[in-house]
Scaffold this active site. Structure first.
Site, PDB file in Angstrom:
ATOM      1  N   ASP A  18      -3.209  10.786  13.140  1.00 14.38           N
ATOM      2  CA  ASP A  18      -3.917  10.168  12.001  1.00 14.38           C
ATOM      3  C   ASP A  18      -4.446   9.018  12.349  1.00 14.38           C
ATOM      4  O   ASP A  18      -4.248   7.960  11.686  1.00 14.38           O
ATOM      5  CB  ASP A  18      -2.814  10.156  10.874  1.00 14.38           C
ATOM      6  CG  ASP A  18      -3.376  10.200   9.744  1.00 14.38           C
ATOM      7  OD1 ASP A  18      -4.692  10.435   9.428  1.00 14.38           O
ATOM      8  OD2 ASP A  18      -2.767   9.816   8.569  1.00 14.38           O
ATOM      9  N   LYS A  26       8.759   0.479   4.379  1.00 14.93           N
ATOM     10  CA  LYS A  26       8.288   1.694   4.099  1.00 14.93           C
ATOM     11  C   LYS A  26       9.389   2.410   3.563  1.00 14.93           C
ATOM     12  O   LYS A  26      10.398   2.847   4.433  1.00 14.93           O
ATOM     13  CB  LYS A  26       7.537   2.493   5.218  1.00 14.93           C
ATOM     14  CG  LYS A  26       6.812   3.801   4.832  1.00 14.93           C
ATOM     15  CD  LYS A  26       6.065   4.079   6.083  1.00 14.93           C
ATOM     16  CE  LYS A  26       5.595   5.351   6.308  1.00 14.93           C
ATOM     17  NZ  LYS A  26       4.886   5.497   7.484  1.00 14.93           N
ATOM     18  N   GLN A  73       0.857  -1.130  -0.113  1.00 12.92           N
ATOM     19  CA  GLN A  73      -0.153   0.003  -0.060  1.00 12.92           C
ATOM     20  C   GLN A  73       0.945   1.103   0.060  1.00 12.92           C
ATOM     21  O   GLN A  73       1.979   1.271   0.574  1.00 12.92           O
ATOM     22  CB  GLN A  73      -0.826   0.036   1.275  1.00 12.92           C
ATOM     23  CG  GLN A  73      -1.920   0.855   1.387  1.00 12.92           C
ATOM     24  CD  GLN A  73      -2.815   0.903   2.519  1.00 12.92           C
ATOM     25  OE1 GLN A  73      -2.254   0.295   3.634  1.00 12.92           O
ATOM     26  NE2 GLN A  73      -3.906   1.442   2.640  1.00 12.92           N
ATOM     27  N   GLY A  74       0.655   2.264  -0.715  1.00 13.67           N
ATOM     28  CA  GLY A  74       1.251   3.402  -0.706  1.00 13.67           C
ATOM     29  C   GLY A  74       2.828   3.351  -0.998  1.00 13.67           C
ATOM     30  O   GLY A  74       3.175   2.605  -2.112  1.00 13.67           O
ATOM     31  N   VAL A 125       4.632   1.149   0.988  1.00 12.26           N
ATOM     32  CA  VAL A 125       5.091   0.314   1.937  1.00 12.26           C
ATOM     33  C   VAL A 125       5.184  -1.296   1.024  1.00 12.26           C
ATOM     34  O   VAL A 125       4.277  -1.614   0.377  1.00 12.26           O
ATOM     35  CB  VAL A 125       4.096   0.054   2.797  1.00 12.26           C
ATOM     36  CG1 VAL A 125       4.476  -1.114   4.075  1.00 12.26           C
ATOM     37  CG2 VAL A 125       3.761   1.266   3.707  1.00 12.26           C
TER      38      VAL A 125
END
Ligand SMILES: *[C@@H]1O[C@H](CO)[C@@H](O)[C@H](O)[C@H]1NC(C)=O
Ligand SMILES: *[C@@H]1O[C@H](CO)[C@@H](O)[C@H](O)[C@H]1NC(C)=O
Ligand SMILES: *[C@@H]1O[C@H](CO)[C@@H](O)[C@H](O)[C@H]1NC(C)=O
Ligand SMILES: *[C@@H]1O[C@H](CO)[C@@H](O)[C@H](O)[C@H]1NC(C)=O
Ligand SMILES: *[C@@H]1O[C@H](CO)[C@@H](O)[C@H](O)[C@H]1NC(C)=O
Ligand SMILES: *[C@@H]1O[C@H](CO)[C@@H](O)[C@H](O)[C@H]1NC(C)=O
Ligand SMILES: *[C@@H]1O[C@H](CO)[C@@H](O)[C@H](O)[C@H]1NC(C)=O
Ligand SMILES: *[C@@H]1O[C@H](CO)[C@@H](O)[C@H](O)[C@H]1NC(C)=O
Length: 628
Positions: free
Chosen positions: A456, A364, A348-349, A351
């Site tokens: 967050d 990451k 994801q993103g 990562v």
């Protein structure tokens, strides 16, 4: 006199003759040794637990000195779950260095945030137990005015320390503060050393000087002072001068410790192993440093790896403090692990999933300046926070890689927003996830110093392990410090607290608000913002928070995740969670509960639910606090 003391004595005479005596600490601390190649080194300070209220358990002692609970436990020969007794001696690991800004003294710098009533003198003699003195604090904070300190301001407190010279027959020195009842012979026997070696290191004993800071060689590890404390405790079960306080502390820690043991015994062992790894890496670096002759300029593998350019030097100073705690991966290792960051490894993103030596990690990739996360993660350690295992810095591209434990079940939002998988997480599991998140937040809000605000919290930053235990991830936006005000708003739509949006006010209560939103997601299976852009919390406000009691149950059933309704989960338990969510989402941050209260109420709800048999629907206790 045995050969050991003779050699120690001789070497110390040599040192004195060379004009870099380590003898007794002046108010400024110990002078640097003329041979600068001995820095930095591993040193220790002897600290007594619990003399200051609230600084007794390993987490808070570690926080005070900027080291992890595990590092304190390890150097003090304790297990991480131990709560030391009041006055119990602990060895705190110091990374001792002699930097230009230390003005020819060797220190271990500790970042400290000023509280109300703090002065350099009071903090040095109180919390830091005379391991430093106010004169030295003035040296290392040249730009601060000691009489004009602001609450929340960061001040460096330099712990006195020293590195053994190359001729010394011991590898570490302990900074020790003489107590009024101490004498050299007692201290020597406490550390398994001799009076002669104390005299040669510190000069002759001065019986009229109380709280003098002296250096003691760590001739054996663990020293008798740490081994004896066990027998002392066993012989006198309750020697505490302030029994009430101790009981309180122990209870509180009991809860945390119990949890850690129950949930994370495997994790703790793993981390212990990692720390061992990290430490052997560290000593490897130190050895490397010493064996290299580079005209006095120390050079390590890491420096070589990072390159010698200016940015490399800057990165170097940024990361050296973490070498103790984490494994440093090479870029080659990470490239191999992720097939050169191939998209097939992308989670994801930015990562990636990576395999290193048969173990799976999450890697990451981020810009170096985003590494605030590393600074925060190195301070925290809890079962419900995703663990950082190591890192890698690539100075060429200014990229930083953080290597985390890999959690096979992905993020919570994937589970909730997909009808097929949402059926697999029943009400009990959701309650447990809510509790895990509450415990993780409680830890960063209450047990870190300075306090950490995640900023967050959302379902996609909550990862699930193989047993669907939840861990908080992504501290990329996290901030240390409370009541800070930021000018540019960052965060995720649907989770942002109103006061943060309005004034940029950062407090732990903004995490509490976002937590309320996650509770609503767990209850409804809906996303935090719907397709029309309406937030889930405003929708909940209109539909379920304010409906009258008669209507409430029907409204709730209508609003709830269909997957839960199918499983006919107990409505009392659901109502109690809704009440918690409502309290967390209060518009006024001051009226929101703390995570401690939330965790307490939810654990009650969880217990009650565990007892729930289907026939006897007992009402959930502990919800009174939250009922409007
Ligand atoms: C250092 O001291 C130890 C005893 O603590 C002794 O066994 C050892 O031989 C000494 N080493 C040297 C090089 O003298
Ligand atoms: C430390 O250095 C200062 C200045 O160089 C000197 O005046 C002082 O005597 C030294 N202290 C000791 C204990 O050697
Ligand atoms: C620091 O010590 C070195 C040698 O030990 C000496 O040359 C230098 O002048 C000292 N600097 C200060 C600021 O005292
Ligand atoms: C640490 O203490 C335990 C007793 O609790 C002892 O058995 C052990 O040998 C000690 N560890 C080391 C490294 O000496
Ligand atoms: C530190 O030293 C001061 C006197 O210099 C003394 O009053 C104080 O009690 C000491 N602190 C501790 C924790 O021993
Ligand atoms: C300085 O220390 C290093 C190792 O710590 C040693 O190899 C070197 O000989 C020392 N230099 C002097 C001048 O004592
Ligand atoms: C040193 O202190 C210990 C215990 O506090 C005491 O038994 C001993 O007599 C003292 N020794 C000297 C030389 O004062
Ligand atoms: C012993 O300590 C006292 C108090 O700090 C000091 O005044 C005195 O000069 C010291 N004596 C020696 C010989 O260093």
């Amino acid at each position: 006199m045995d050969s050991y003391s003779l050699i120690t004595l001789l070497s110390c005479f040599l040192i004195i003759f060379h004009g870099n005596s380590q003898s007794p600490a002046s108010p400024d601390g110990f002078n640097c040794s003329a041979n600068r190649t001995i820095y930095p080194c591993q040193a220790f300070g002897l600290y007594r637990a619990g003399l200051t209220q609230g600084i007794q358990d390993l987490v808070s002692v570690g926080d005070l000195f900027g080291v992890s609970r595990l590092m304190v436990a390890r150097s003090s020969n304790l297990t991480t779950s131990t709560t030391p007794g009041v006055g119990e001696p602990l060895l705190i690991p110091f990374t001792c260095d002699c930097l230009p800004e230390y003005n020819n003294h060797s220190y271990y710098p500790v970042a400290y945030q000023i509280n109300s009533g703090d002065t350099y003198y009071l903090v040095s003699t109180g919390k830091f137990q005379n391991l430093t003195q106010y004169q030295a604090v003035e040296i290392v904070n040249p730009t601060l005015v000691p009489t004009d300190l602001d609450i929340g301001q960061m001040v460096t407190f330099p712990m006195f320390c020293q590195c053994p010279s190359s001729t010394d027959n011991f590898t570490n020195l302990v900074t020790y503060v003489m107590q009024p009842s101490d004498n050299y012979s007692y201290v020597a026997s406490s550390f398994g050393t001799t009076v002669q070696s104390l005299v040669s290191l510190n000069g002759p004993e001065n019986t009229s000087a109380n709280f003098a800071t002296i250096l003691v060689p760590l001739a054996q590890n663990p020293p008798p002072i740490l081994l004896n404390r066990k027998s002392e405790q066993a012989a006198t079960p309750a020697p505490s001068p302030t029994p009430v306080l101790v009981v309180e502390k122990k209870d509180r820690n009991g809860v945390i410790v119990g949890l850690a043991v129950a949930l994370g015994i495997v994790g703790a062992l793993f981390v212990f192993l990692l720390i061992l790894l990290a430490c052997s890496w560290r000593s490897f670096i130190l050895r490397q440093r010493m064996s290299e002759e580079n005209g006095g300029k120390g050079s390590s593998i890491v420096e070589q790896r990072l390159g010698r350019n200016e940015s490399g030097a800057k990165l170097m100073s940024d990361i050296t403090e973490w070498l103790d705690k984490y494994k440093v991966f090479t870029l080659e290792e990470l490239k191999e692990a992720t097939a050169n960051f191939d998209s097939s490894h992308l989670i994801q993103g930015t990562v990636y999933k990576g395999n290193i030596d048969g173990e799976t990690f999450a890697v990451k990739k981020m810009k170096w300046n985003a590494c605030e996360e590393l600074k925060i993660l190195q301070k925290v350690n809890h079962t419900n926070l995703v663990k950082l295992e190591g890192f890698c810095v690539d100075s060429e591209s200014g990229t930083c890689y953080l290597v985390y434990e890999y959690l096979e079940n992905g993020s919570l939002d994937m589970w909730l927003h997909d009808p097929a998988s949402s059926r697999k997480i029943d009400w009990r599991t959701r309650l447990r996830i809510a509790l895990d998140l509450a415990h993780g937040l409680q830890y960063i809000h209450e047990h870190t110093w300075p306090r950490v605000v995640h900023k967050d919290i959302k379902s996609s930053n909550l990862l699930l392990d193989s047993r669907l235990g939840a861990k908080i991830a992504n501290f990329g936006l996290a901030k240390t410090g409370h009541n800070a005000v930021t000018t540019h708003i960052i965060g995720t739509q649907g989770y942002i607290a109103p006061e943060y949006l309005a004034d940029g006010l950062v407090t732990t209560k903004m995490d509490v608000f976002a937590y309320g939103v996650v509770l609503l997601e767990l209850l409804s299976g809906k996303e935090a913002v719907n397709a029309e852009g309406e937030t889930l919390w405003s929708e909940a406000e209109k539909t379920i928070f304010d409906s009258r009691d008669g209507m409430k149950e029907a409204k709730i059933r209508e609003w709830m995740d269909p997957a839960l309704v199918e499983q006919s989960c107990p409505i009392d338990s659901v109502v109690s969670v809704i009440n918690v969510a409502k309290a967390c989402l209060h518009k006024d941050p001051a009226k929101r509960p703390s995570m401690v209260e939330v965790a307490y109420t939810l654990s009650k709800a969880d217990e009650t639910f565990a007892d729930y048999s289907g026939e006897s629907l007992s009402s959930v206790s502990g919800t009174d606090v939250f009922a409007r």
